[in-house]
Design an enzyme around this catalytic site. Structure first.
Site, PDB file in Angstrom:
ATOM      1  N   GLY A  24     -11.368   7.094   6.287  1.00  0.00           N
ATOM      2  CA  GLY A  24     -12.487   7.974   6.568  1.00  0.00           C
ATOM      3  C   GLY A  24     -13.796   7.279   6.878  1.00  0.00           C
ATOM      4  O   GLY A  24     -14.783   7.934   7.209  1.00  0.00           O
ATOM      5  N   LYS A  37       0.875  -1.171   0.000  1.00  0.00           N
ATOM      6  CA  LYS A  37       0.000   0.000   0.000  1.00  0.00           C
ATOM      7  C   LYS A  37       0.907   1.215   0.000  1.00  0.00           C
ATOM      8  O   LYS A  37       1.549   1.540   1.002  1.00  0.00           O
ATOM      9  CB  LYS A  37      -0.913   0.011   1.229  1.00  0.00           C
ATOM     10  CG  LYS A  37      -1.698   1.314   1.362  1.00  0.00           C
ATOM     11  CD  LYS A  37      -2.621   1.334   2.554  1.00  0.00           C
ATOM     12  CE  LYS A  37      -2.976   2.772   2.924  1.00  0.00           C
ATOM     13  NZ  LYS A  37      -3.904   2.854   4.055  1.00  0.00           N
TER      14      LYS A  37
END
Lengths: 76, 265
Positions: free
Chosen positions: B193, B105
């Site tokens: 989020g 990532k």
């Protein structure tokens, strides 16, 4: 190459940001063996370059080398 | 008897296939047992990990890796904490060596306060990592043009933040996610989020390939139960997307017949 063991000079390296003394030209694998590392799940770099586990036995340590030993921790 | 819904296609990242579309983190859990139980409750098949210095002054303690069932769960080392392309590339190599996983990532932070990604450094790091054989999943802002550029650099997935990391605000700009889906052909995964199950379901209903989240589960009062909720929401949102929702309309449309009422005159 012949290197008399007794006359090996002691040099300073940095290990994970802390100063440490090792024999000049000693093996990275010897340093790692003294660190009580787990069998897997860690990685080593010297001077910003990854040293694969298979190459630690042929990597000699010199004065000023920056050694980093990292592992995997929790993250997102 | 209702027929079971047809099997969904797998989530494909590089040469790996995943049935689960929910990627979880390994940070911020109250303890490692809770983390493992949450991973099991979600039936996740991919978890993120961070790369950090071993504390050489501490006695060897319990290791994160001993609490991840590698027979079911693959590791996704991240480059969190890196602020330049060079740092991210170095960290990715360390993560691959430590985690024996080609997945990375890619995350390059451009602002310490907001943890927003640095688009320039992120883009710069992408191609060299692809060249070095990594399957690069890129954490990015939700800009569709940037997403297209990252896919063009060989990213295996584009992972826009729904809202700032750990903020729990959900997907703040679904329209940008929709545009991104039009612009890139690699999987789009909303990363960061996500606060609760409905955030996951709404995100999946947009047609994205998956959701990556950490704080929403790890910092819930009951992380294991929340993990299950997130997994169900992920599947529900996916099914709803595949099913094709009805259009929204201003006026009502009766579900019962207007003819044949017994009280009719």
């Amino acid at each position: 190459m012949f290197r008399p063991l007794m006359s090996r000079r002691v040099v300073r390296i940095m290990l994970n940001g802390r100063e440490r003394q090792v024999g000049d030209g000693s093996l990275l694998s010897d340093l790692l063996a003294g660190l009580d590392l787990p069998a897997d799940g860690y990685a080593v770099e010297v001077n910003g370059r990854l040293v694969p586990r298979s190459e630690a036995r042929s990597r000699l340590l010199r004065a000023g080398d920056q050694v980093e030993v990292v592992t995997l921790v929790g993250g997102g | 008897m209702p027929t079971p819904h047809p099997a969904d296609e797998p989530l494909v990242l590089g040469d790996r296939r995943f049935r689960s579309r929910l990627i979880l983190g390994t940070g911020k859990y109250p303890d490692l047992e809770t983390m493992r139980a949450a991973h099991e409750a979600a039936a996740t098949e991919l978890v993120t990990v961070a790369v950090r210095r071993i504390d050489l002054s501490a006695p060897p303690g319990r290791r994160l890796l001993d609490f991840v069932d590698r027979s079911k769960i693959a590791l996704l080392p991240n480059t969190a904490g890196c602020t330049t392309a060079e740092e991210a590339i170095r960290t990715a190599h360390l993560g691959r060596e430590a985690g024996l996983s080609d997945l990375v990532k890619l995350e390059v932070i451009g602002d310490e306060e907001t943890l927003l990604p640095d688009p320039v450094e992120t883009l710069k790091a992408c191609r060299p990592l692809v060249r070095d054989g990594f399957t690069v999943l890129v954490y990015t802002s939700d800009d569709p043009v940037l997403g297209r550029r990252l896919a063009g650099e060989g990213a295996a997935a584009v992972m826009p933040a729904g809202s700032p990391i750990g903020s729990g605000q959900g997907v703040l700009n679904p329209n940008n996610i929709r545009l991104l889906l039009e612009k890139v052909s690699v999987p789009v995964i909303v990363d960061a989020g996500v606060g609760t199950a409905s955030d996951v379901a709404s995100a999946m209903e947009l047609g994205i390939a998956g959701v990556l989240l950490n704080t929403g589960v790890a910092c819930a009062k009951d992380p294991v139960r929340m993990a299950r909720a997130m997994a169900l929401a992920c599947e529900a949102g996916r099914l709803a997307f595949l099913s094709g929702r009805i259009p929204k309309r201003l006026h009502a449309s009766a579900s019962s017949p207007s003819e044949g009422l017994a009280t009719a005159r």
